[in-house]
Design a protein around this motif. Structure first.
Motif, PDB file in Angstrom:
ATOM      1  N   ALA A 146       0.801  -1.234   0.000  1.00  0.00           N
ATOM      2  CA  ALA A 146       0.000   0.000   0.000  1.00  0.00           C
ATOM      3  C   ALA A 146       0.834   1.286   0.000  1.00  0.00           C
ATOM      4  O   ALA A 146       0.472   2.250  -0.672  1.00  0.00           O
ATOM      5  CB  ALA A 146      -0.987  -0.015   1.166  1.00  0.00           C
ATOM      6  N   PRO A 147       1.974   1.370   0.730  1.00  0.00           N
ATOM      7  CA  PRO A 147       2.734   2.627   0.721  1.00  0.00           C
ATOM      8  C   PRO A 147       3.525   2.890  -0.572  1.00  0.00           C
ATOM      9  O   PRO A 147       4.154   3.951  -0.676  1.00  0.00           O
ATOM     10  CB  PRO A 147       3.719   2.471   1.900  1.00  0.00           C
ATOM     11  N   LEU A 148       3.524   1.967  -1.520  1.00  0.00           N
ATOM     12  CA  LEU A 148       4.403   2.117  -2.692  1.00  0.00           C
ATOM     13  C   LEU A 148       3.857   3.074  -3.738  1.00  0.00           C
ATOM     14  O   LEU A 148       2.648   3.190  -3.929  1.00  0.00           O
ATOM     15  CB  LEU A 148       4.630   0.742  -3.348  1.00  0.00           C
ATOM     16  N   THR A 149       4.774   3.735  -4.461  1.00  0.00           N
ATOM     17  CA  THR A 149       4.392   4.474  -5.670  1.00  0.00           C
ATOM     18  C   THR A 149       4.454   3.496  -6.847  1.00  0.00           C
ATOM     19  O   THR A 149       5.043   2.420  -6.736  1.00  0.00           O
ATOM     20  CB  THR A 149       5.361   5.631  -5.964  1.00  0.00           C
ATOM     21  N   GLN A 150       3.893   3.889  -7.979  1.00  0.00           N
ATOM     22  CA  GLN A 150       3.936   3.024  -9.172  1.00  0.00           C
ATOM     23  C   GLN A 150       5.377   2.644  -9.511  1.00  0.00           C
ATOM     24  O   GLN A 150       5.661   1.510  -9.852  1.00  0.00           O
ATOM     25  CB  GLN A 150       3.339   3.761 -10.384  1.00  0.00           C
ATOM     26  N   THR A 195      11.508  -7.204   2.522  1.00  0.00           N
ATOM     27  CA  THR A 195      12.959  -7.016   2.409  1.00  0.00           C
ATOM     28  C   THR A 195      13.345  -6.433   1.048  1.00  0.00           C
ATOM     29  O   THR A 195      14.303  -5.667   0.961  1.00  0.00           O
ATOM     30  CB  THR A 195      13.711  -8.337   2.670  1.00  0.00           C
ATOM     31  N   ASP A 196      12.590  -6.764   0.017  1.00  0.00           N
ATOM     32  CA  ASP A 196      12.889  -6.214  -1.302  1.00  0.00           C
ATOM     33  C   ASP A 196      12.504  -4.730  -1.366  1.00  0.00           C
ATOM     34  O   ASP A 196      13.227  -3.912  -1.940  1.00  0.00           O
ATOM     35  CB  ASP A 196      12.177  -7.030  -2.398  1.00  0.00           C
ATOM     36  N   ILE A 197      11.390  -4.382  -0.739  1.00  0.00           N
ATOM     37  CA  ILE A 197      10.988  -2.967  -0.673  1.00  0.00           C
ATOM     38  C   ILE A 197      12.040  -2.183   0.118  1.00  0.00           C
ATOM     39  O   ILE A 197      12.460  -1.097  -0.281  1.00  0.00           O
ATOM     40  CB  ILE A 197       9.589  -2.830  -0.030  1.00  0.00           C
ATOM     41  N   LYS A 198      12.508  -2.755   1.226  1.00  0.00           N
ATOM     42  CA  LYS A 198      13.544  -2.058   2.014  1.00  0.00           C
ATOM     43  C   LYS A 198      14.796  -1.839   1.165  1.00  0.00           C
ATOM     44  O   LYS A 198      15.409  -0.777   1.205  1.00  0.00           O
ATOM     45  CB  LYS A 198      13.888  -2.839   3.290  1.00  0.00           C
ATOM     46  N   TYR A 199      15.140  -2.846   0.375  1.00  0.00           N
ATOM     47  CA  TYR A 199      16.342  -2.714  -0.470  1.00  0.00           C
ATOM     48  C   TYR A 199      16.135  -1.654  -1.554  1.00  0.00           C
ATOM     49  O   TYR A 199      17.023  -0.844  -1.831  1.00  0.00           O
ATOM     50  CB  TYR A 199      16.710  -4.063  -1.109  1.00  0.00           C
ATOM     51  N   ILE A 200      14.959  -1.653  -2.146  1.00  0.00           N
ATOM     52  CA  ILE A 200      14.668  -0.677  -3.211  1.00  0.00           C
ATOM     53  C   ILE A 200      14.716   0.740  -2.643  1.00  0.00           C
ATOM     54  O   ILE A 200      15.391   1.624  -3.190  1.00  0.00           O
ATOM     55  CB  ILE A 200      13.300  -0.987  -3.862  1.00  0.00           C
ATOM     56  N   PRO A 233      19.262   7.072  -3.151  1.00  0.00           N
ATOM     57  CA  PRO A 233      20.012   8.058  -2.354  1.00  0.00           C
ATOM     58  C   PRO A 233      19.126   9.015  -1.565  1.00  0.00           C
ATOM     59  O   PRO A 233      19.578   9.622  -0.594  1.00  0.00           O
ATOM     60  CB  PRO A 233      20.849   8.816  -3.393  1.00  0.00           C
ATOM     61  N   LEU A 234      17.867   9.122  -1.937  1.00  0.00           N
ATOM     62  CA  LEU A 234      16.953   9.994  -1.187  1.00  0.00           C
ATOM     63  C   LEU A 234      16.440   9.312   0.086  1.00  0.00           C
ATOM     64  O   LEU A 234      15.779   9.939   0.910  1.00  0.00           O
ATOM     65  CB  LEU A 234      15.766  10.406  -2.069  1.00  0.00           C
ATOM     66  N   LEU A 235      16.726   8.034   0.234  1.00  0.00           N
ATOM     67  CA  LEU A 235      16.324   7.242   1.414  1.00  0.00           C
ATOM     68  C   LEU A 235      14.877   7.481   1.853  1.00  0.00           C
ATOM     69  O   LEU A 235      14.608   7.872   2.996  1.00  0.00           O
ATOM     70  CB  LEU A 235      17.294   7.509   2.581  1.00  0.00           C
ATOM     71  N   PRO A 236      13.928   7.241   0.959  1.00  0.00           N
ATOM     72  CA  PRO A 236      12.518   7.447   1.315  1.00  0.00           C
ATOM     73  C   PRO A 236      12.075   6.520   2.449  1.00  0.00           C
ATOM     74  O   PRO A 236      12.629   5.436   2.626  1.00  0.00           O
ATOM     75  CB  PRO A 236      11.759   7.118   0.028  1.00  0.00           C
ATOM     76  N   HIS A 237      11.083   6.977   3.218  1.00  0.00           N
ATOM     77  CA  HIS A 237      10.546   6.165   4.305  1.00  0.00           C
ATOM     78  C   HIS A 237       9.505   5.202   3.740  1.00  0.00           C
ATOM     79  O   HIS A 237       8.789   5.546   2.812  1.00  0.00           O
ATOM     80  CB  HIS A 237       9.847   7.041   5.342  1.00  0.00           C
ATOM     81  N   TYR A 238       9.390   4.045   4.336  1.00  0.00           N
ATOM     82  CA  TYR A 238       8.316   3.110   3.982  1.00  0.00           C
ATOM     83  C   TYR A 238       7.128   3.319   4.910  1.00  0.00           C
ATOM     84  O   TYR A 238       5.969   3.212   4.511  1.00  0.00           O
ATOM     85  CB  TYR A 238       8.838   1.674   4.090  1.00  0.00           C
ATOM     86  N   TYR A 266      19.792   2.803   7.855  1.00  0.00           N
ATOM     87  CA  TYR A 266      18.524   3.003   7.136  1.00  0.00           C
ATOM     88  C   TYR A 266      17.517   1.977   7.650  1.00  0.00           C
ATOM     89  O   TYR A 266      17.816   0.780   7.720  1.00  0.00           O
ATOM     90  CB  TYR A 266      18.698   2.848   5.616  1.00  0.00           C
ATOM     91  N   THR A 267      16.348   2.462   8.060  1.00  0.00           N
ATOM     92  CA  THR A 267      15.271   1.585   8.534  1.00  0.00           C
ATOM     93  C   THR A 267      14.010   1.911   7.731  1.00  0.00           C
ATOM     94  O   THR A 267      13.994   2.868   6.946  1.00  0.00           O
ATOM     95  CB  THR A 267      14.957   1.824  10.028  1.00  0.00           C
ATOM     96  N   PHE A 268      12.949   1.137   7.967  1.00  0.00           N
ATOM     97  CA  PHE A 268      11.672   1.430   7.292  1.00  0.00           C
ATOM     98  C   PHE A 268      11.204   2.851   7.620  1.00  0.00           C
ATOM     99  O   PHE A 268      10.459   3.449   6.861  1.00  0.00           O
ATOM    100  CB  PHE A 268      10.601   0.428   7.708  1.00  0.00           C
ATOM    101  N   LYS A 269      11.642   3.373   8.774  1.00  0.00           N
ATOM    102  CA  LYS A 269      11.267   4.739   9.161  1.00  0.00           C
ATOM    103  C   LYS A 269      12.278   5.772   8.690  1.00  0.00           C
ATOM    104  O   LYS A 269      12.254   6.909   9.151  1.00  0.00           O
ATOM    105  CB  LYS A 269      11.145   4.813  10.689  1.00  0.00           C
ATOM    106  N   GLY A 270      13.193   5.371   7.812  1.00  0.00           N
ATOM    107  CA  GLY A 270      14.194   6.292   7.298  1.00  0.00           C
ATOM    108  C   GLY A 270      15.516   6.134   8.033  1.00  0.00           C
ATOM    109  O   GLY A 270      15.707   5.177   8.797  1.00  0.00           O
ATOM    110  N   LEU A 271      16.435   7.059   7.796  1.00  0.00           N
ATOM    111  CA  LEU A 271      17.771   6.982   8.380  1.00  0.00           C
ATOM    112  C   LEU A 271      17.719   7.363   9.858  1.00  0.00           C
ATOM    113  O   LEU A 271      17.166   8.406  10.214  1.00  0.00           O
ATOM    114  CB  LEU A 271      18.682   7.952   7.617  1.00  0.00           C
TER     115      LEU A 271
END
Ligand code: AVJ
Ligand code: FE
Length: 387
Positions: free
Chosen positions: A23-27, A145-150, A155-160, A265-270
Motif C-alpha cells: 500500500a505505501p508504494l508508488t507506481q 525485504t525487497d521494498i527495504k532494499y529498493i 540516495p533519497l532514502l525514502p521512508h516506507y 537506514y530503517t523502514f522509518k528512514g535513516l
C-alpha cells in the motif's frame, strides 16, 4: 464445511495481507530490480497469483479460463517442469503488464479460486491451497525485504512507514544455556503444515554445548568494527575475505557513517544506530567472522533446534553453521512441487528463527530457511554458541 470456510478465509486474508504490504508504494517502486536477488514488488504480486493459477486452477478446474496465457512465462520463478520462463535478472524490465493489470490478475485468480473451493475442496486441493498460502507468506517477507532494499538504495532514502518498528530490543540479561550431551530428535513431527525440507524426523548426537539466550546487539558488533574486524583476515573465511574486499564492505548493509556517527537506514528512514537493538543485515561471512573474533562460534541448526525452547526467537533470522542439506529421510514431493526446496540443497547455509517481517504464524521451530553465505538483505542476525 467449517474446514472449507476456514481455509477459504485463510486464503483471502493472505491475499489481502500481501496487498497491504504494498500500500505505501508508488507506481515506480513496484517495477525496479536493483540486484538479481531483489524482485520487483509487481513481480511478487504476479508470481504468488500464478502459483495458485498454475498448480490448482489449471490442474483441477476444467472450466478455468487463463487470465493471460503469456503470464506463465513472466511469473514462473524456477519451475523447469512448468516450462520456459523469463531470466531472473530480467524481472525488472517488465514495464508491462502494468501494476493495475497485475492487480486485476490477482483479483481474477482470487475470485476464481475461492468460488472453485466452495464446492471442490478435496484433501488434495486443500493441501495445495495450504502450500499456496505458505508460499505467499514467504513472498510477503520477501516483499518487505525487497521494498527495504529498493528504498534503502535510493540516495533519497525514502521512508516506507512512520510506525514499523524493526529494531525490537531484547531486555533480558545475557546468559549461556547449557545443553547436555546426548541423542536428540530433529525435524517436524506434528500434523500441522510444514515444508518438505523439515520432514524425516531423525536422531542426531550432540556434544555438550552452550548457546546464548540473546542475539548479538549493534553495540557488541560495533566493537568488532572498531577493533578492525573488517581489516584482519584472521577472522574470515577465504571466500568471505575476498567478498568484503571485492565489495569494499566495512559494516552491515544499510549502515552509513555520517559526521563520524553510524546510522542505519530503517523502514522509518535513516536513524542513529540503536546500540541495544539486535544486529541485522549481516551475511554469514560476517556472522562467522564476528564469532571468530569473540573466540566463539555459530550454533549448528541442530543445536539451535534442541535449545530453542529456552530463548525467545523470531526477531532475526539466525545464521547457523549448518550447510543446507537433506535430512536422512528426505523425500521430495512428486511433480512440479518437488522443485520447491530440494534442488536448492547445495552451497547454502541454514537460518533458523524468523524475523520482524515474517508473517505471523509462518515460522516454527523446525522451519529451515536458507540463503547463500554472502546475502544480507534479509533481517539476518547472530546468536553465538560455545563448548
Ligand atoms: C526459503 C526464502 C529461500 O526465497 O526462494 C519463495 C522461499 N520458495 N518461493 C526463496 C520461496 C518459493 C525461498 N526461501
Ligand atoms: Fe515463489
Amino acid at each position: 464445511m467449517l474446514i472449507t470456510n476456514e481455509i477459504i478465509s485463510n486464503f483471502l486474508q493472505t491475499r489481502i495481507a500481501t496487498e497491504e504490504i504494498c500500500a505505501p508504494l508508488t507506481q515506480e517502486d513496484y517495477v525496479v530490480q536493483p540486484i538479481e536477488n531483489v524482485s520487483p514488488p509487481k513481480w511478487h504480486l504476479g508470481h504468488t497469483t500464478w502459483f495458485f493459477e498454475e498448480f490448482i486452477l489449471k490442474q483441477y478446474n476444467p472450466d478455468y479460463k487463463e487470465f493471460d496465457s503469456q503470464f506463465s512465462y513472466i511469473f514462473n520463478s524456477y519451475y523447469e517442469s512448468v516450462g520456459d520462463k523469463i531470466l531472473r535478472t530480467d524481472r525488472g524490465n517488465l514495464t508491462r503488464p502494468s501494476v493495475e493489470e497485475v492487480y486485476k490478475y490477482r483479483d481474477y485468480v482470487t475470485n476464481c479460486l475461492s468460488e472453485f473451493l466452495d464446492d471442490n475442496l478435496t484433501e488434495e486441493i486443500s493441501s495445495l491451497v495450504t502450500i499456496g498460502i505458505h508460499h505467499e507468506k514467504q513472498h510477503q517477507e520477501l516483499l518487505f525485504t525487497d521494498i527495504k532494499y529498493i528504498l534503502g538504495n535510493n540516495p533519497l532514502l525514502p521512508h516506507y512507514s512512520e510506525t514499523f518498528e524493526e529494531n525490537l530490543i531484547e531486555k533480558q540479561k545475557s546468559k549461556w544455556i547449557k545443553i547436555p550431551e546426548g541423542t536428540y530428535e530433529i525435524g517436524h513431527a506434528t500434523n500441522d503444515f510444514c515444508f518438505d525440507n523439515e520432514l524425516g524426523k531423525h536422531k542426531v548426537f550432540l556434544h555438550n554445548y552452550k548457546i546464548s539466550n540473546k542475539l548479538i546487539t549493534n553495540e557488541e558488533y560495533l566493537e568488532f568494527i572498531n577493533d578492525g574486524g573488517y581489516n584482519n583476515f584472521n577472522f574470515w573465511h577465504a571466500e568471505g575475505w575476498d567478498w568484503i574486499r571485492a565489495n569494499t564492505i566495512k559494516a552491515p548493509l544499510y549502515w552509513h557513517k555520517i559526521d563520524n556517527e553510524w546510522h542505519q537506514y530503517t523502514f522509518k528512514g535513516l536513524k542513529p544506530i540503536n546500540l541495544e537493538a539486535p544486529i541485522t543485515h549481516v551475511s554469514y561471512y560476517e556472522a562467522f567472522a564476528y564469532a571468530e573474533w569473540r573466540g566463539l562460534r555459530l550454533p549448528t541448526e541442530f543445536e539451535w533446534e534442541v535449545a530453542q525452547d529456552y530463548f525467545d526467537w523470531g526477531k532475526r533470522w539466525e545464521w547457523t553453521e549448518s550447510a543446507y542439506l537433506p535430512y536422512p529421510y528426505y523425500k521430495k514431493a512428486a511433480g512440479a512441487l518437488g522443485e520447491y526446496n530440494g534442488k536448492f540443497m547445495v552451497n547454502q547455509k541454514v537460518l533458523r528463527g524468523g524475523s520482524v517481517v515474517t508473517s505471523k504464524d509462518h515460522t516454527r521451530y523446525t522451519y529451515r530457511n536458507f540463503f547463500h553465505p554472502h546475502l544480507r538483505w534479509q533481517f539476518t542476525g547472530i546468536r553465538l554458541a560455545k563448548r
